[in-house]
Design an enzyme around this catalytic site. Structure first.
Site, mmCIF file in Angstrom:
data_model
loop_
_atom_site.group_PDB
_atom_site.id
_atom_site.type_symbol
_atom_site.label_atom_id
_atom_site.label_comp_id
_atom_site.label_asym_id
_atom_site.label_seq_id
_atom_site.Cartn_x
_atom_site.Cartn_y
_atom_site.Cartn_z
ATOM 1 N N GLY A 9 2.884 0.869 -10.346
ATOM 2 C CA GLY A 9 3.950 1.629 -9.694
ATOM 3 C C GLY A 9 3.376 2.373 -8.506
ATOM 4 O O GLY A 9 2.337 3.025 -8.607
ATOM 5 N N LYS A 10 4.058 2.286 -7.356
ATOM 6 C CA LYS A 10 3.486 2.843 -6.136
ATOM 7 C C LYS A 10 3.266 4.352 -6.244
ATOM 8 O O LYS A 10 2.237 4.874 -5.812
ATOM 9 C CB LYS A 10 4.375 2.513 -4.932
ATOM 10 C CG LYS A 10 4.508 1.009 -4.666
ATOM 11 C CD LYS A 10 5.078 0.724 -3.313
ATOM 12 C CE LYS A 10 4.072 0.964 -2.229
ATOM 13 N NZ LYS A 10 2.883 0.110 -2.305
ATOM 14 N N ALA A 42 -4.054 -1.863 -2.716
ATOM 15 C CA ALA A 42 -4.832 -1.422 -1.551
ATOM 16 C C ALA A 42 -4.084 -0.365 -0.740
ATOM 17 O O ALA A 42 -4.649 0.677 -0.373
ATOM 18 C CB ALA A 42 -5.186 -2.617 -0.676
ATOM 19 N N GLY A 43 -2.816 -0.618 -0.448
ATOM 20 C CA GLY A 43 -2.044 0.348 0.326
ATOM 21 C C GLY A 43 -1.865 1.658 -0.407
ATOM 22 O O GLY A 43 -1.943 2.741 0.193
ATOM 23 N N ASP A 44 -1.627 1.586 -1.709
ATOM 24 C CA ASP A 44 -1.465 2.808 -2.498
ATOM 25 C C ASP A 44 -2.763 3.603 -2.531
ATOM 26 O O ASP A 44 -2.755 4.839 -2.447
ATOM 27 C CB ASP A 44 -1.035 2.463 -3.924
ATOM 28 C CG ASP A 44 0.314 1.789 -3.975
ATOM 29 O OD1 ASP A 44 1.133 2.035 -3.067
ATOM 30 O OD2 ASP A 44 0.561 1.013 -4.920
#
Length: 303
Positions: free
Chosen positions: A39-40, A249-251
């Site tokens: 979950g982001k 990766a973005g999180d």
């Protein structure tokens, strides 16, 4: 006062590794099936806490067997869990993730309890929005993000939006955002400008500045990050690593960025710190299982 509040999603990730993504109607045999926390919102809170940030998570889980273990895991990472609620009659959000041999992924989401994080539910934890930083993503209802941003902004907080998954957003929300962190796809969705090179990144950043956002960070994968402050932009190169799984990766970038800003690093150094965290995460499988601790990030920066 808690320094960082993350308002967002909690998911249970079902991850399977495949040689390649199946075409419509095709069945492929995979390997290395795992059930892991994701979950982001949760990923970003974990990334922030592990990188040294004082962190609170405002989120919802369902009435399933894994919910309690998820919350326990957040507590073990030092996250304030007092604003995580259980929504009756639904399951915790679920993500079905396929990872190919290049480390790329496809993700299908069922929001579950994340849809229960409504503005009314958020109001129960209004004190959590008395914070220095508010970090938002787009796996909860848009009206909840808007309510959170308004309340936090009124209390003097800095509002950071990771506009993922990609969708169009109203100016009413963007006008409340101080820092936005889209990837190339998300930046194009928000601006209509293809981010295929530095010129495109610069043009997309200027379009977001025109919508009232002071600081734009467009993540460019292995190419690094385009950092633009008040219209002045430059590319900060990334780290060269072999990607195993890019799922979080973005999180990881966003959470580590919050920790670096909490430590009052100058923005370019904060971006570099966040890039190092993201680079480490892609060398490991899974979402929260891939997120590094501050000691790992510092070691990467010293190489």
């Amino acid at each position: 006062m808690m320094t960082l509040t993350v308002t967002g999603s909690i998911n249970i990730d079902h991850v399977i590794r495949l040689p390649e993504f199946p075409r419509p109607g095709e069945t492929l045999t995979g390997s290395d099936y795992r059930i892991v926390p994701g979950g982001k919102g949760a990923n970003q809170a974990v990334a922030a806490a592990r990188a040294g940030a004082r962190t609170r998570l405002v989120a919802c889980v369902g009435e399933d067997a894994l919910a309690a273990s998820l919350i326990q895991g957040f507590a073990e990472d030092g996250i304030d869990i007092t604003a995580i609620d259980t929504i009756t009659g639904v399951n915790t959000g679920v993500a079905l993730i396929q990872v190919n041999n290049n480390g790329e992924n496809t993700i299908a989401l069922a929001p579950g309890a994340n849809a229960g994080l409504t503005p009314a539910q958020l109001q129960r934890h209004s004190s959590a929005l008395h914070c220095r930083q508010l970090l938002l993503q787009l796996e909860i209802p848009l009206e909840t993000n808007l309510a959170a941003a308004k309340t936090a902004r009124d209390q003097g907080a800095q509002v950071i939006l990771n506009p993922a998954p990609a969708q169009a957003l109203p100016d009413e929300l963007l006008n409340l955002v101080d820092i936005i962190t889209p990837n190339e796809t998300e930046a194009e969705r928000l601006t209509g400008i293809a981010v295929s090179d530095e010129a495109g990144a610069g043009a997309a950043a200027r379009a977001l500045h025109d919508r009232g956002i002071a600081t734009v960070m467009i993540t460019l994968g292995a190419r690094g990050v385009w950092l633009s402050e008040q219209g002045h932009g430059r590319r900060i190169p990334g780290f060269a690593v072999k990607a195993v799984d890019t799922t979080a990766a973005g999180d990881t970038f966003n959470g580590a960025l919050m920790a670096a800003l909490q430590q009052r690093l100058p923005l370019p150094e904060a971006v570099r710190f966040a890039q190092a965290a993201a680079a480490i995460s892609v060398t490991r499988p899974g979402a929260q299982t891939s997120i590094p601790y501050k000691a790992d990030i510092d070691a990467m920066l010293e190489q």
